[in-house]
Design a protein around this motif. Sequence first.
Motif, PDB file in Angstrom:
ATOM      1  N   ASP A   1       0.832  -1.208   0.000  1.00 45.91           N
ATOM      2  CA  ASP A   1       0.000   0.000   0.000  1.00 45.91           C
ATOM      3  C   ASP A   1       0.868   1.261   0.000  1.00 45.91           C
ATOM      4  O   ASP A   1       0.680   2.176   0.809  1.00 45.91           O
ATOM      5  CB  ASP A   1      -0.934  -0.005   1.216  1.00 45.91           C
ATOM      6  CG  ASP A   1      -2.046   1.046   1.089  1.00 45.91           C
ATOM      7  OD1 ASP A   1      -2.409   1.396  -0.052  1.00 45.91           O
ATOM      8  OD2 ASP A   1      -2.546   1.497   2.133  1.00 45.91           O
TER       9      ASP A   1
ATOM     10  N   LYS B   1       1.236   4.354  -1.251  1.00 49.78           N
ATOM     11  CA  LYS B   1       0.348   5.295  -1.937  1.00 49.78           C
ATOM     12  C   LYS B   1       1.100   6.383  -2.710  1.00 49.78           C
ATOM     13  O   LYS B   1       0.552   6.973  -3.647  1.00 49.78           O
ATOM     14  CB  LYS B   1      -0.597   5.948  -0.923  1.00 49.78           C
ATOM     15  CG  LYS B   1      -1.537   4.974  -0.228  1.00 49.78           C
ATOM     16  CD  LYS B   1      -2.480   5.703   0.709  1.00 49.78           C
ATOM     17  CE  LYS B   1      -3.363   4.730   1.476  1.00 49.78           C
ATOM     18  NZ  LYS B   1      -4.206   3.920   0.594  1.00 49.78           N
TER      19      LYS B   1
ATOM     20  N   ASP C   1       6.875   6.071   2.240  1.00 51.59           N
ATOM     21  CA  ASP C   1       6.815   4.794   1.529  1.00 51.59           C
ATOM     22  C   ASP C   1       8.143   4.052   1.570  1.00 51.59           C
ATOM     23  O   ASP C   1       8.178   2.820   1.659  1.00 51.59           O
ATOM     24  CB  ASP C   1       6.394   5.019   0.083  1.00 51.59           C
ATOM     25  CG  ASP C   1       4.890   5.185  -0.069  1.00 51.59           C
ATOM     26  OD1 ASP C   1       4.182   5.235   0.958  1.00 51.59           O
ATOM     27  OD2 ASP C   1       4.407   5.264  -1.218  1.00 51.59           O
TER      28      ASP C   1
END
Length: 384
Positions: free
Chosen positions: A227, A229, A281
């Motif tokens: 995930d 993003k 991230d």
Amino acid sequence: MHALRRRRRGLLVLTGSIAVLVAASSGPSAAAKPQRADPLQERVNAIRDSGAVGVFAETAAPGTRERARAGTAERGTTKPMPRHGRFRIGSASKSFTATVVLQLVGEGHLSLDDSVEKWLPGLVQGNGYDGGGITVRHLLQHTSGIRDTLPWIPALNSAKGYRAERFRTYTPEELVGLAMRKSPAFQPGEGWSYSNTNYVLASMIIRKVTGRSWAREVHARIIRPLDLKDTSTPGALPFVPGPHARSYASFGTGTGTGVDATTLNPSMAVGSGSIISSTRDLTRFYSALLRGRLLDPAQLDQMTATVPAPELGVKYGLGLGELPLPCGGSYFGHPGELLGYHTWSGVTRDGSRTAVVYVNSDGGKGTQEAMRTLVGEELCRTRS
């Protein structure tokens, strides 16, 4: 009434006097307890002071996550570095590419000892090259002897070249052809030399093995499961999506500010340096990688088995560097750079602590060392 007014005036004077006395007595006490300096912020400030336009750092440890920023997102303004800003992570992309290759190895689709010739017949030949003697391991470890492509890319080597060719699209085959112009640096396995061409070839092998593009495999195997993003594989798209700081490249002129190089078609860095991400991230990715969420133990062991990398002054595995910690031991990570965006990422062996910092300009003489220092010190720091 006059007596009452005199009493009120007396009370006001008395009250004011008490306030002055309280303020006078509390001042030295407050001064005797200075606020504790924020180590992360101090290190970020040091990077800014080395000549960087803007700096952003993020660290993660069990139960804590810290961020700090300094400088500006755009030269000549007061605009702060964005909280979840995206940037080109450059060679830190190699950790993603190596992870995908090692997943394919774990799934039995290929071997690290497979030759380049087996998967890409006829591509690495001539001028002293023989793809039959170069293995997948050699590519990921930078022990293939294949020359780097990037010196042949005008957009990356001068302000004039950047302005003329920043929108140019390269194919992977074209990039490999550029590298073949110069004979090998050494025979496979007999030396170490950093070459982005190795990872262009790795991206091509991923496509050959899976039938799908490197970008699609990175998204399906890493970006989506974790995930991430803020992370993307832009292909030939020249823009950084979402919130981001401008980047400034000096093209080796020694000028810390340089020219605005934010807009760039990154197709010349497929597999080797084209990914866009954020500090948030990258901390998540490197932590998941070293915790074993992306690779089985056998493949993670292969990735973290290192050889000397004299050019960098560190040890290098498969898409990961191994660097000494100032508090003893070592950590894994990867630096990255693409036209003004520079990043250092680090993670402890058990994946419990991560530190990522990036700047949006080439900075000064001590900028890279200050970034590396931040990562090492933050991985060692005991948090209260």
